[in-house]
Design a protein around this motif. Structure first.
Motif, mmCIF file in Angstrom:
data_model
loop_
_atom_site.group_PDB
_atom_site.id
_atom_site.type_symbol
_atom_site.label_atom_id
_atom_site.label_comp_id
_atom_site.label_asym_id
_atom_site.label_seq_id
_atom_site.Cartn_x
_atom_site.Cartn_y
_atom_site.Cartn_z
ATOM 1 N N ARG A 61 0.832 -1.206 0.000
ATOM 2 C CA ARG A 61 0.000 0.000 0.000
ATOM 3 C C ARG A 61 0.869 1.261 0.000
ATOM 4 N N LYS A 62 1.975 1.236 0.745
ATOM 5 C CA LYS A 62 2.851 2.405 0.802
ATOM 6 C C LYS A 62 3.457 2.684 -0.582
ATOM 7 N N ALA A 63 3.867 1.627 -1.289
ATOM 8 C CA ALA A 63 4.421 1.801 -2.635
ATOM 9 C C ALA A 63 3.355 2.367 -3.570
ATOM 10 N N ILE A 64 2.145 1.832 -3.482
ATOM 11 C CA ILE A 64 1.046 2.313 -4.329
ATOM 12 C C ILE A 64 0.695 3.756 -3.990
ATOM 13 N N ASP A 65 0.641 4.083 -2.707
ATOM 14 C CA ASP A 65 0.326 5.463 -2.303
ATOM 15 C C ASP A 65 1.351 6.454 -2.848
ATOM 16 N N ARG A 66 2.602 6.043 -2.912
ATOM 17 C CA ARG A 66 3.633 6.926 -3.460
ATOM 18 C C ARG A 66 3.442 7.135 -4.964
ATOM 19 N N LEU A 67 3.003 6.080 -5.658
ATOM 20 C CA LEU A 67 2.732 6.212 -7.091
ATOM 21 C C LEU A 67 1.494 7.070 -7.341
ATOM 22 N N VAL A 68 0.519 6.977 -6.443
ATOM 23 C CA VAL A 68 -0.662 7.847 -6.532
ATOM 24 C C VAL A 68 -0.237 9.298 -6.335
ATOM 25 N N ALA A 69 0.596 9.546 -5.320
ATOM 26 C CA ALA A 69 1.065 10.902 -5.045
ATOM 27 C C ALA A 69 1.873 11.465 -6.218
ATOM 28 N N ALA A 70 2.565 10.582 -6.942
ATOM 29 C CA ALA A 70 3.353 11.011 -8.099
ATOM 30 C C ALA A 70 2.489 11.192 -9.349
ATOM 31 N N GLY A 71 1.202 10.808 -9.246
ATOM 32 C CA GLY A 71 0.292 10.969 -10.365
ATOM 33 C C GLY A 71 0.388 9.878 -11.422
ATOM 34 N N LEU A 72 1.067 8.772 -11.095
ATOM 35 C CA LEU A 72 1.216 7.687 -12.074
ATOM 36 C C LEU A 72 0.053 6.717 -12.075
ATOM 37 N N ILE A 73 -0.611 6.578 -10.932
ATOM 38 C CA ILE A 73 -1.788 5.715 -10.860
ATOM 39 C C ILE A 73 -2.878 6.430 -10.069
ATOM 40 N N TYR A 74 -4.103 5.939 -10.223
ATOM 41 C CA TYR A 74 -5.219 6.458 -9.442
ATOM 42 C C TYR A 74 -6.021 5.285 -8.907
ATOM 43 N N LYS A 75 -6.686 5.528 -7.781
ATOM 44 C CA LYS A 75 -7.470 4.491 -7.123
ATOM 45 C C LYS A 75 -8.949 4.683 -7.414
ATOM 46 N N VAL A 76 -9.639 3.561 -7.597
ATOM 47 C CA VAL A 76 -11.094 3.567 -7.715
ATOM 48 C C VAL A 76 -11.591 2.623 -6.626
ATOM 49 N N ASP A 77 -12.287 3.177 -5.641
ATOM 50 C CA ASP A 77 -12.754 2.367 -4.523
ATOM 51 C C ASP A 77 -13.563 1.177 -4.997
ATOM 52 N N GLY A 78 -13.198 0.015 -4.500
ATOM 53 C CA GLY A 78 -13.904 -1.211 -4.832
ATOM 54 C C GLY A 78 -13.538 -1.801 -6.181
ATOM 55 N N LYS A 79 -12.721 -1.105 -6.943
ATOM 56 C CA LYS A 79 -12.349 -1.577 -8.283
ATOM 57 C C LYS A 79 -10.865 -1.879 -8.419
ATOM 58 N N GLY A 80 -10.009 -1.055 -7.809
ATOM 59 C CA GLY A 80 -8.573 -1.283 -7.913
ATOM 60 C C GLY A 80 -7.792 -0.026 -8.214
ATOM 61 N N ASN A 81 -6.574 -0.249 -8.661
ATOM 62 C CA ASN A 81 -5.637 0.826 -8.974
ATOM 63 C C ASN A 81 -5.348 0.796 -10.468
ATOM 64 N N PHE A 82 -5.396 1.967 -11.092
ATOM 65 C CA PHE A 82 -5.290 2.058 -12.542
ATOM 66 C C PHE A 82 -4.204 3.053 -12.938
ATOM 67 N N VAL A 83 -3.599 2.809 -14.089
ATOM 68 C CA VAL A 83 -2.559 3.689 -14.608
ATOM 69 C C VAL A 83 -3.193 4.996 -15.087
ATOM 70 N N SER A 84 -2.618 6.100 -14.666
ATOM 71 C CA SER A 84 -3.112 7.422 -15.065
ATOM 72 C C SER A 84 -2.676 7.752 -16.482
ATOM 73 N N GLU A 85 -3.401 8.674 -17.107
ATOM 74 C CA GLU A 85 -3.004 9.217 -18.400
ATOM 75 C C GLU A 85 -1.745 10.041 -18.187
ATOM 76 N N PRO A 86 -0.803 9.989 -19.125
ATOM 77 C CA PRO A 86 0.409 10.811 -18.978
ATOM 78 C C PRO A 86 0.064 12.296 -19.014
ATOM 79 N N LYS A 87 0.835 13.072 -18.281
ATOM 80 C CA LYS A 87 0.596 14.521 -18.218
ATOM 81 C C LYS A 87 1.531 15.265 -19.115
#
Length: 87
Positions: A61-87
């Motif tokens: 979870r800590k690794a995933i949270d860091r990727l979320v903070a970096a904007g590389l992935i986003y979370k969808v409650d009950g569905k999972g973690n998904f790769v974000s669109e590049p900025k």
């Protein structure tokens, strides 16, 4: 060997000076950067990553949270973690 297997076959070293969550973050980041997981695609679940790498879910979870903070992935409650669109 397909790209996902290649990424998921990478090992995490408990003897490394680098923290376990940082090693996992690096593996996942590599999979995102090289297109293993494309924008909008899910990455493996916390439970799956925990089992694959022999880590606690809190460490994953800590690794995933860091990727979320970096904007590389986003979370969808009950569905999972998904790769974000590049900025």
């Amino acid at each position: 060997m397909d790209k996902i297997s290649k990424i998921l076959d990478r090992k995490i070293s408990r003897d490394s000076s680098q923290s376990l969550f940082s090693q996992l973050e690096e593996i996942l980041r590599e999979g995102i950067d090289d297109g293993t997981w494309k924008p909008g695609e899910p990455i493996p679940s916390e439970r799956e990553l925990s089992k694959i790498y022999g880590l606690s879910r809190m460490t994953v979870r800590k690794a995933i949270d860091r990727l979320v903070a970096a904007g590389l992935i986003y979370k969808v409650d009950g569905k999972g973690n998904f790769v974000s669109e590049p900025k």
